[in-house]
Design an enzyme around this catalytic site. Structure first.
Site, PDB file in Angstrom:
ATOM      1  N   GLY A 163       0.836  -1.187   0.000  1.00 16.71           N
ATOM      2  CA  GLY A 163       0.000   0.000   0.000  1.00 16.71           C
ATOM      3  C   GLY A 163       0.871   1.237   0.000  1.00 16.71           C
ATOM      4  O   GLY A 163       2.101   1.161   0.159  1.00 16.71           O
ATOM      5  N   TYR A 164       0.237   2.380  -0.141  1.00 21.62           N
ATOM      6  CA  TYR A 164       0.954   3.648  -0.255  1.00 21.62           C
ATOM      7  C   TYR A 164       0.534   4.608   0.848  1.00 21.62           C
ATOM      8  O   TYR A 164      -0.648   4.905   0.998  1.00 21.62           O
ATOM      9  CB  TYR A 164       0.717   4.270  -1.634  1.00 21.62           C
ATOM     10  CG  TYR A 164       1.393   3.440  -2.696  1.00 21.62           C
ATOM     11  CD1 TYR A 164       2.709   3.701  -3.053  1.00 21.62           C
ATOM     12  CD2 TYR A 164       0.762   2.343  -3.259  1.00 21.62           C
ATOM     13  CE1 TYR A 164       3.367   2.900  -3.974  1.00 21.62           C
ATOM     14  CE2 TYR A 164       1.411   1.534  -4.173  1.00 21.62           C
ATOM     15  CZ  TYR A 164       2.708   1.819  -4.526  1.00 21.62           C
ATOM     16  OH  TYR A 164       3.372   1.016  -5.425  1.00 21.62           O
ATOM     17  N   LEU A 165       1.516   5.068   1.611  1.00 25.62           N
ATOM     18  CA  LEU A 165       1.285   6.130   2.585  1.00 25.62           C
ATOM     19  C   LEU A 165       1.214   7.464   1.854  1.00 25.62           C
ATOM     20  O   LEU A 165       0.550   8.390   2.287  1.00 25.62           O
ATOM     21  CB  LEU A 165       2.403   6.157   3.630  1.00 25.62           C
ATOM     22  CG  LEU A 165       2.442   4.932   4.550  1.00 25.62           C
ATOM     23  CD1 LEU A 165       3.736   4.889   5.340  1.00 25.62           C
ATOM     24  CD2 LEU A 165       1.240   4.921   5.475  1.00 25.62           C
ATOM     25  N   GLU A 186      -3.285   4.543   1.884  1.00 23.12           N
ATOM     26  CA  GLU A 186      -4.373   4.989   1.015  1.00 23.12           C
ATOM     27  C   GLU A 186      -5.184   3.773   0.585  1.00 23.12           C
ATOM     28  O   GLU A 186      -4.733   2.639   0.716  1.00 23.12           O
ATOM     29  CB  GLU A 186      -3.778   5.701  -0.211  1.00 23.12           C
ATOM     30  CG  GLU A 186      -2.983   6.941   0.154  1.00 23.12           C
ATOM     31  CD  GLU A 186      -2.201   7.526  -1.013  1.00 23.12           C
ATOM     32  OE1 GLU A 186      -2.191   6.935  -2.116  1.00 23.12           O
ATOM     33  OE2 GLU A 186      -1.590   8.578  -0.821  1.00 23.12           O
TER      34      GLU A 186
END
Length: 155
Positions: free
Chosen positions: A28-30, A82
């Site tokens: 996932g992407y911070l 996100e």
């Protein structure tokens, strides 16, 4: 800390029988903005945090910093990411002096198969297996950070 990488679509699953390693990945992407993205990844039983910079004009070179972190830390950080965690199975295939990483995407990106090869320099030659299709290096819609917001096939 510069990554030199080319990316290709894959035309068949013939690579599976050639793979020497297979691992499930959740990431996932911070932060997924194009100028810099911060990725959290669980690869098998290991956790990682990675910062990537913007690619050059060709999309071949960009800054990358990665650090292994505790699995429980990666699991907790994934909860802060996100929307749309990327899920995929990665197959590592030895091809000449290189290793090609082939990702079969699952979930919302099901149907997409992408291969990446890291190179020593931009002009590094490599063996191109028959299942390696169209080159998509630098094509934003095949970046994982893009796929997390705009799943494959939702165009």
């Amino acid at each position: 800390m510069q990554e030199i990488e080319r990316k290709f679509l894959v035309t068949s699953t013939d690579f599976i029988e050639q793979a020497f390693q297979k691992v499930f990945i959740a990431q996932g992407y911070l932060n997924s903005c194009p100028e810099r993205n911060v990725r959290v990844r669980i690869k098998g039983e290991k956790g990682f945090i990675t910062v990537k910079g913007m690619g050059d004009a060709s999309g071949v070179k960009r800054f990358e910093w990665e650090k292994e972190i505790a699995l429980f830390e990666a699991q907790r950080l994934l909860e802060l990411c996100e929307k749309n965690i990327i899920k995929k199975t990665r197959y590592d295939v030895k091809c000449g002096n290189h290793i090609i990483e082939v990702d079969i995407f699952e979930g919302e990106n099901s149907g997409l198969i992408v291969a990446e090869i890291e190179l020593e320099n931009e002009n590094d030659l490599f063996e191109k297996p028959i299942w390696l299709g169209k080159e998509v290096t630098g094509v934003t819609k095949y970046y994982n950070s893009y796929l997390s917001k705009n799943p494959f096939g939702e165009e």
